[in-house]
Design a protein around this motif. Structure first.
Motif: not given
Length: 195
Positions: A88-113
């Motif tokens: 969870f983060d208040i910064n939507p730009r950070a959340v977009d990056l977190a989802n991208l990094n999660f997918k890139k490094n674990s192969g899993c989908g979006e888990n950050f909101v």
């Protein structure tokens, strides 16, 4: 003035990749303007991650509170088996990056909101945004407490000179306990358990 803990989508984008070696694994992470520690993974987060590895989080539901570009969630998903990480983060730009990094490094989908905490967790983990001030930071501690299941743990890292002792006291008042786990280069990592 924009900060990493605000909705700062109006900032010019300047995405870049950084590498982060943690123990024997190298992570490739995307960062951008307007996110915390965009040039490298900060020492506080590294210290927090090392402390996390001393706990048994296998099979847990983990909340990465103030997830930034997703470092904690990405690493814990790699280091522990069968964990579910929600950030969870208040910064939507950070959340977009977190989802991208999660997918890139674990192969899993979006888990950050982009939102406040919703749900119940076994662990809430944070490198809190000190610059928001104590009142706001401590409201995040309150949210962590409310979001933990009975028996769950809250872990956070804070610099000694940024109020480590008063943050520990806040957690003792809230949880009835708060143990110092590690000290590293001025960063103190604490754990409080919900009974």
């Amino acid at each position: 003035m924009s900060h990493y803990f605000t909705d700062n989508r109006e900032l010019v984008e300047n995405r870049r990749e950084i590498t982060f070696r943690f123990f024997d694994y190298e992570y490739i992470l995307e960062t951008d303007n307007g996110v915390f520690s965009k040039e490298h993974v900060d020492l506080g987060t590294q210290s927090l991650l090392k402390a996390c590895l001393k706990e048994d989080m296998n099979g847990s539901e983990i909340c990465d509170l103030g997830c930034g570009y997703g470092v904690v969630g990405v690493v814990l998903s790699k280091e522990f088996k069968d964990v579910t990480v929600t950030g969870f983060d208040i910064n939507p730009r950070a959340v977009d990056l977190a989802n991208l990094n999660f997918k890139k490094n674990s192969g899993c989908g979006e888990n950050f909101v982009h939102d406040g905490i919703k749900g119940k967790f076994d662990w809430v983990i944070t490198n809190p945004p000190i610059r928001v001030g104590k009142e706001k930071m401590y409201s995040l501690f309150d949210e962590a407490y409310d979001s933990l299941r009975s028996g769950g743990g809250f872990m956070f890292v804070i610099r000694k000179q940024h109020g480590a002792k008063s943050a520990q006291k806040k957690c003792i008042d809230l949880f009835g306990n708060c143990e110092l786990l590690t000290k590293e280069k001025g960063f103190y990592t604490y754990i409080a358990r919900k009974h």
